[in-house]
Design a protein around this motif. Structure first.
Motif, PDB file in Angstrom:
ATOM      1  N   THR A 155      -9.222  -8.699   9.150  1.00  0.00           N
ATOM      2  CA  THR A 155      -8.818  -9.421  10.356  1.00  0.00           C
ATOM      3  C   THR A 155      -7.830  -8.628  11.199  1.00  0.00           C
ATOM      4  O   THR A 155      -7.586  -8.964  12.351  1.00  0.00           O
ATOM      5  N   VAL A 156      -7.244  -7.585  10.623  1.00  0.00           N
ATOM      6  CA  VAL A 156      -6.250  -6.802  11.363  1.00  0.00           C
ATOM      7  C   VAL A 156      -6.918  -5.834  12.319  1.00  0.00           C
ATOM      8  O   VAL A 156      -6.349  -5.455  13.341  1.00  0.00           O
ATOM      9  N   GLY A 157      -8.146  -5.402  12.018  1.00  0.00           N
ATOM     10  CA  GLY A 157      -8.835  -4.436  12.856  1.00  0.00           C
ATOM     11  C   GLY A 157      -8.326  -3.032  12.634  1.00  0.00           C
ATOM     12  O   GLY A 157      -7.869  -2.364  13.567  1.00  0.00           O
ATOM     13  N   ILE A 158      -8.405  -2.559  11.390  1.00  0.00           N
ATOM     14  CA  ILE A 158      -7.909  -1.232  11.044  1.00  0.00           C
ATOM     15  C   ILE A 158      -8.737  -0.154  11.741  1.00  0.00           C
ATOM     16  O   ILE A 158      -9.959  -0.177  11.717  1.00  0.00           O
ATOM     17  N   ASP A 159      -8.059   0.811  12.368  1.00  0.00           N
ATOM     18  CA  ASP A 159      -8.714   1.968  12.984  1.00  0.00           C
ATOM     19  C   ASP A 159      -8.298   3.205  12.195  1.00  0.00           C
ATOM     20  O   ASP A 159      -7.154   3.664  12.286  1.00  0.00           O
ATOM     21  N   SER A 160      -9.228   3.758  11.413  1.00  0.00           N
ATOM     22  CA  SER A 160      -8.905   4.880  10.534  1.00  0.00           C
ATOM     23  C   SER A 160      -9.274   6.229  11.129  1.00  0.00           C
ATOM     24  O   SER A 160      -9.307   7.234  10.414  1.00  0.00           O
ATOM     25  N   ILE A 193       3.658  -2.783  12.252  1.00  0.00           N
ATOM     26  CA  ILE A 193       4.081  -3.258  10.932  1.00  0.00           C
ATOM     27  C   ILE A 193       3.557  -4.674  10.756  1.00  0.00           C
ATOM     28  O   ILE A 193       3.730  -5.524  11.643  1.00  0.00           O
ATOM     29  N   ILE A 194       2.891  -4.910   9.626  1.00  0.00           N
ATOM     30  CA  ILE A 194       2.443  -6.259   9.305  1.00  0.00           C
ATOM     31  C   ILE A 194       3.100  -6.704   8.002  1.00  0.00           C
ATOM     32  O   ILE A 194       3.481  -5.884   7.164  1.00  0.00           O
ATOM     33  N   ARG A 195       3.237  -8.002   7.875  1.00  0.00           N
ATOM     34  CA  ARG A 195       3.780  -8.594   6.651  1.00  0.00           C
ATOM     35  C   ARG A 195       2.693  -9.465   6.036  1.00  0.00           C
ATOM     36  O   ARG A 195       2.029 -10.244   6.732  1.00  0.00           O
ATOM     37  N   ILE A 196       2.506  -9.327   4.727  1.00  0.00           N
ATOM     38  CA  ILE A 196       1.385  -9.965   4.041  1.00  0.00           C
ATOM     39  C   ILE A 196       1.927 -10.865   2.944  1.00  0.00           C
ATOM     40  O   ILE A 196       2.746 -10.447   2.120  1.00  0.00           O
ATOM     41  N   ALA A 197       1.455 -12.092   2.930  1.00  0.00           N
ATOM     42  CA  ALA A 197       1.777 -13.053   1.873  1.00  0.00           C
ATOM     43  C   ALA A 197       0.484 -13.541   1.256  1.00  0.00           C
ATOM     44  O   ALA A 197      -0.508 -13.762   1.965  1.00  0.00           O
ATOM     45  N   ALA A 198       0.466 -13.699  -0.054  1.00  0.00           N
ATOM     46  CA  ALA A 198      -0.734 -14.173  -0.739  1.00  0.00           C
ATOM     47  C   ALA A 198      -1.159 -15.520  -0.177  1.00  0.00           C
ATOM     48  O   ALA A 198      -0.334 -16.421   0.031  1.00  0.00           O
ATOM     49  N   ALA A 204       1.595  -9.728  12.143  1.00  0.00           N
ATOM     50  CA  ALA A 204       2.206  -8.585  12.808  1.00  0.00           C
ATOM     51  C   ALA A 204       3.647  -8.932  13.165  1.00  0.00           C
ATOM     52  O   ALA A 204       3.902  -9.918  13.867  1.00  0.00           O
ATOM     53  N   ILE A 205       4.602  -8.124  12.670  1.00  0.00           N
ATOM     54  CA  ILE A 205       6.009  -8.409  12.943  1.00  0.00           C
ATOM     55  C   ILE A 205       6.648  -7.348  13.838  1.00  0.00           C
ATOM     56  O   ILE A 205       7.750  -7.562  14.351  1.00  0.00           O
ATOM     57  N   PHE A 257      12.421  -9.315   9.241  1.00  0.00           N
ATOM     58  CA  PHE A 257      11.561 -10.103  10.126  1.00  0.00           C
ATOM     59  C   PHE A 257      10.914  -9.247  11.209  1.00  0.00           C
ATOM     60  O   PHE A 257      10.216  -9.760  12.076  1.00  0.00           O
ATOM     61  N   GLY A 258      11.178  -7.928  11.171  1.00  0.00           N
ATOM     62  CA  GLY A 258      10.594  -7.034  12.155  1.00  0.00           C
ATOM     63  C   GLY A 258      11.413  -6.877  13.419  1.00  0.00           C
ATOM     64  O   GLY A 258      10.964  -6.231  14.371  1.00  0.00           O
TER      65      GLY A 258
END
Length: 422
Positions: A155-160, A193-198, A204-205, A257-258
């Motif tokens: 869902t983040v849309g990673i561009d590698s 920077i993103i913050r991930i919780a289970a 995105a922070i 908190f970013g």
């Protein structure tokens, strides 16, 4: 995003797994000692680390895998299996083809990964989280266990593209209570920077870090004061590193908190220091301050960070150590106890230096691990003093074996012989 789902590798029947585990336990008693054979000599120093029993061996020499160059267009199917042995073949049956993703080396924690980059050992040292730069998957890996896919950042849309993608990982300073994970990712429009919780969508922070086809930065790490340090790259445009209005070529300092840290040099700005090319590592020093490993054209340099510092042309004495690129350079840094450890992609090694309390070094770099697993990228310590590392053999510059790329664990008790800083 999916949570806590098993990897795609199929499990063997219970009886096969039991036999396989028994074989592993008999074989796994001194790999850590063997890793140091012919490398660093720390006999004059008292060990400062505790070796995990599951990684020790005395009689089994790790199998040396033959490096092969894959055929053009060939791919290796990802596998998250971390088993040490293949299931036994019944007597009288045809020999089964060996599983290329079943490591025969007890120091290899996970195999057949896709561009492992970010790496974060759990607080108790029993396992680590590893991120795949190109797929956006975050997996939990542990000795003698199958890896588990914890998150898929679709869902983040990673561009590698280039050197972007899912890059640095860092655990919350209160991870045992909140379970929060921080990641530096490249999207179609920026680095952030993103913050991930289970069980929740990634949040995105901090956004708006410039992206490029190279020099995207990506290393992140928490300091003792719970500030998150973020290393960015100049995106191939050195002018941005000196531009105070740009976030490129900087070390940023955020709160959990970013938000820009309250005591940053410029109120309301996330910029803590400037003048960097490609921040490849952020390392907390023994005095609680942070250092940045910056990859430059001719040499890679370790720079102690000062608020408002400008490092495009470091002042005399500002560089803690220099690794000439012609001699392999340094790809990442980690500090554990009194040891600074660095990886090298081209030299395929982990080197160690003795770090003194006054932020100087004793001795010259000593090879802790040399030419055993190919190109080595990320290195980070766990709470037991062991170093976790990722290989980078399938990046187009290495010579991969079928089990690449991998996560490995190695020890160090602080290196250095004669000599001193350059």
């Amino acid at each position: 995003m999916s949570t806590t789902s098993p990897g795609p590798s199929a499990r063997a029947p219970r009886s096969a797994r039991a036999g396989r585990r028994a074989a592993r336990l008999l074989a796994a008693s001194g790999v850590v000692a063997l890793l140091l054979t012919g490398c660093a000599d720390f006999s004059a120093e008292e060990p400062t680390f505790t070796v995990q029993p599951s990684l020790t061996a005395r009689e089994v020499e790790p199998q040396q895998e033959t490096r092969v160059v894959p055929s053009p267009g060939a791919t290796t199917a990802p596998s998250t299996s971390a088993s040490d042995q293949s299931a036994p073949v019944p007597s009288g049956s045809a020999s089964a083809a060996p599983d290329p993703c079943a490591p025969t080396d007890a120091a290899v924690i996970a195999t057949c990964l896709a561009a492992p980059w970010g790496l974060a050992p759990l607080p108790d040292g029993s396992a680590a989280l590893v991120g795949e730069r190109t797929t956006g998957r975050i997996l939990q890996v542990a000795p003698q266990q199958d890896a588990q896919v914890l998150f898929e950042l679709s869902t983040v849309g990673i561009d590698s593209a280039g050197d972007g993608g899912l890059l640095g990982l860092a655990l919350s300073p209160s991870y045992t209570e909140d379970g929060l994970l921080y990641a530096y990712v490249t999207t179609a429009t920026d680095n952030r920077i993103i913050r991930i919780a289970a069980g929740d969508e990634p949040k995105a922070i901090f956004t708006g870090i410039p992206k490029g086809t190279e020099h995207n930065g990506g290393r992140i790490g928490f300091a003792a004061d719970r500030s998150l340090y973020v290393g960015t790259g100049d995106t191939g445009n050195p002018a941005l590193a000196a531009d105070p209005t740009s976030l490129a070529g900087k070390v940023l300092r955020l709160d959990e908190f970013g938000k820009p840290a309250a005591d940053n040099p410029t109120p309301g700005s996330a910029v803590y220091a400037s003048g960097f090319t490609q921040v490849a590592g952020v390392c907390p020093l023994t005095d609680g301050t942070m250092a940045a490993l910056d990859r430059r054209t001719d040499a890679d340099v370790l720079l102690p960070l000062a608020a408002g510092g400008s490092y495009a042309t470091p002042a005399a004495g500002a560089v803690l150590w220099t690794w000439p690129r012609a001699e392999g350079g340094a790809a990442d840094c980690a500090i554990t106890g009194t040891t600074l450890a660095t990886t090298s992609l081209d030299k395929q090694q982990v080197s160690a230096l003795r770090l003194n309390p006054d932020r100087t070094f004793s001795g010259t770099p000593t090879q802790v691990l040399d030419n055993r697993y190919g190109r080595l990228l990320t290195v980070t310590p766990d709470s037991k003093g062991l170093l976790w590392a990722t290989t980078s053999n399938k990046d187009g510059f290495g010579t991969p074996v079928p089990s690449d790329d991998r996560v490995i664990v190695i020890p160090t008790d602080g290196g250095g012989a004669d000599g001193g800083p350059d």
